[in-house]
Design a protein around this motif. Sequence first.
Motif, mmCIF file in Angstrom:
data_model
loop_
_atom_site.group_PDB
_atom_site.id
_atom_site.type_symbol
_atom_site.label_atom_id
_atom_site.label_comp_id
_atom_site.label_asym_id
_atom_site.label_seq_id
_atom_site.Cartn_x
_atom_site.Cartn_y
_atom_site.Cartn_z
ATOM 1 N N HIS A 41 -10.757 0.518 -3.575
ATOM 2 C CA HIS A 41 -11.596 1.580 -3.031
ATOM 3 C C HIS A 41 -12.841 0.938 -2.442
ATOM 4 C CE1 HIS A 41 -13.034 1.106 -7.215
ATOM 5 N NE2 HIS A 41 -14.223 1.352 -6.693
ATOM 6 N N LYS B 10 -9.730 5.718 -1.376
ATOM 7 C CA LYS B 10 -8.973 4.894 -2.313
ATOM 8 C C LYS B 10 -7.581 4.636 -1.769
ATOM 9 C CE LYS B 10 -7.264 6.741 -6.093
ATOM 10 N NZ LYS B 10 -7.050 7.228 -7.493
ATOM 11 N N VAL B 11 -7.103 3.412 -1.932
ATOM 12 C CA VAL B 11 -5.735 3.037 -1.573
ATOM 13 C C VAL B 11 -4.982 2.700 -2.851
ATOM 14 C CG1 VAL B 11 -4.267 1.383 -0.356
ATOM 15 C CG2 VAL B 11 -6.389 2.177 0.707
ATOM 16 N N ASN B 12 -3.912 3.428 -3.118
ATOM 17 C CA ASN B 12 -3.073 3.182 -4.289
ATOM 18 C C ASN B 12 -1.970 2.188 -3.935
ATOM 19 O OD1 ASN B 12 -4.275 5.336 -6.066
ATOM 20 N ND2 ASN B 12 -3.548 6.622 -4.380
ATOM 21 N N PHE B 13 -1.673 1.298 -4.875
ATOM 22 C CA PHE B 13 -0.684 0.253 -4.638
ATOM 23 C C PHE B 13 0.691 0.659 -5.164
ATOM 24 C CE2 PHE B 13 -4.388 -2.956 -5.241
ATOM 25 C CZ PHE B 13 -4.875 -2.639 -3.982
ATOM 26 N N SER C 294 -2.615 -5.446 -10.505
ATOM 27 C CA SER C 294 -3.459 -4.823 -9.489
ATOM 28 C C SER C 294 -3.063 -3.353 -9.325
ATOM 29 C CB SER C 294 -3.328 -5.562 -8.158
ATOM 30 O OG SER C 294 -3.671 -6.925 -8.312
ATOM 31 N N SER D 125 -4.446 13.247 1.132
ATOM 32 C CA SER D 125 -3.757 11.989 0.867
ATOM 33 C C SER D 125 -2.738 11.747 1.965
ATOM 34 C CB SER D 125 -3.071 12.025 -0.495
ATOM 35 O OG SER D 125 -2.363 10.829 -0.764
ATOM 36 N N GLN E 45 -5.321 -0.615 -7.557
ATOM 37 C CA GLN E 45 -5.779 0.074 -6.348
ATOM 38 C C GLN E 45 -7.017 -0.595 -5.795
ATOM 39 O OE1 GLN E 45 -8.977 1.535 -6.391
ATOM 40 N NE2 GLN E 45 -9.189 2.797 -8.166
ATOM 41 N N PHE F 167 0.835 -1.200 0.000
ATOM 42 C CA PHE F 167 0.000 0.000 0.000
ATOM 43 C C PHE F 167 0.872 1.253 0.000
ATOM 44 C CE2 PHE F 167 -3.400 -2.580 2.479
ATOM 45 C CZ PHE F 167 -3.664 -3.311 1.324
ATOM 46 N N LYS F 168 0.636 2.109 -0.973
ATOM 47 C CA LYS F 168 1.447 3.312 -1.129
ATOM 48 C C LYS F 168 0.822 4.512 -0.434
ATOM 49 C CE LYS F 168 3.586 6.152 -4.743
ATOM 50 N NZ LYS F 168 3.744 6.327 -6.226
#
Length: 313
Positions: free
Chosen positions: A117, A93-96, A113, A202, A115, A82-83
């Motif tokens: 949400h 939203k979680v960005n990878f 893959s 963010s 992200q 998880f970034k």
Amino acid sequence: MSVLVTALFAACALFSSVNCADSSVEWCYHLPSCNDTKWPVIASKYCNGTRQSPVDIVTTAAKGDAKLTEFTFHNFDSKSAFKTIENTGKTVKVNFNGGMTISGGGLSEPYDSLQLHLHWGNGSSIPGSEHTVDGKRYAMELHIVNVKSVHNLNVTAAGADSTGLAALGFFIEVMSGDATGQPASWKTLTSYLANITKKGNSSSMASGISLDDLLEGVNRTKYYRYLGSLTTPSCNEAVVWTVFKEPIKVSRDLIDLFSTTVHIGNGSSPLMVKIYRNLQPPQAVTTQASDSSSTTYLSMGLLALSLMLGRCY
């Protein structure tokens, strides 16, 4: 300038369900002027199409398909996947960081893959999953968005491909009993919500939890499959949907945090609640052949038994 605006709109709106906020499309969930009843007008190219999502999954109508094998989830156990986590004004939203892929599961090829949400209602008492099963709506729904690997995360190409995206949908259900702060992975995830209360906020995410942790307890060999669309404008009909049968169990207090912490705009704007699209016309849904055949064999067995018993009297 108009060409530039059109190009920007096309690139961003393709992934509005992947939560690329685009000011050129004024859509929303909460106002009659821009909620999902208006999306077929606001984004008419796809949102009034014939392959729209979400849908109600009627279990008795789901046909068995032997091609729906088990998935291979690569790097879903990574504790540093998880970034960032962000408030898009429409969802969380979680960005990878990258490096995660899915394959198998009846997909034609691997997908990268991108992200995850979430969609929810208003607290644990007002459910807000997008898909329903036999009319049942769950408290929340988690979507993991994946892009066909051949497109190298090119969103324009993926949005123009009828199977360019693969979305994994997981229902979230209130955990039974009086547990709080459970599971631990979800307690960690929701701890970031206080950092993203306003649209555009963010926050970087520390290592510590993985996708496998968030999906703990779900049997990922049991699922439904259909071809559908993004569930927000521009509603591109480019999604292979996989909706897993077993829900993620999360304690009530953590579910409630989503609808009591994050806002759709600044701190004085409304809280983010009821962020799901209403059901669309049904699509052909399939499931594992073993599930379908076992039901069929059981029915045949019961019929044979009833005939045998009938002959005994």
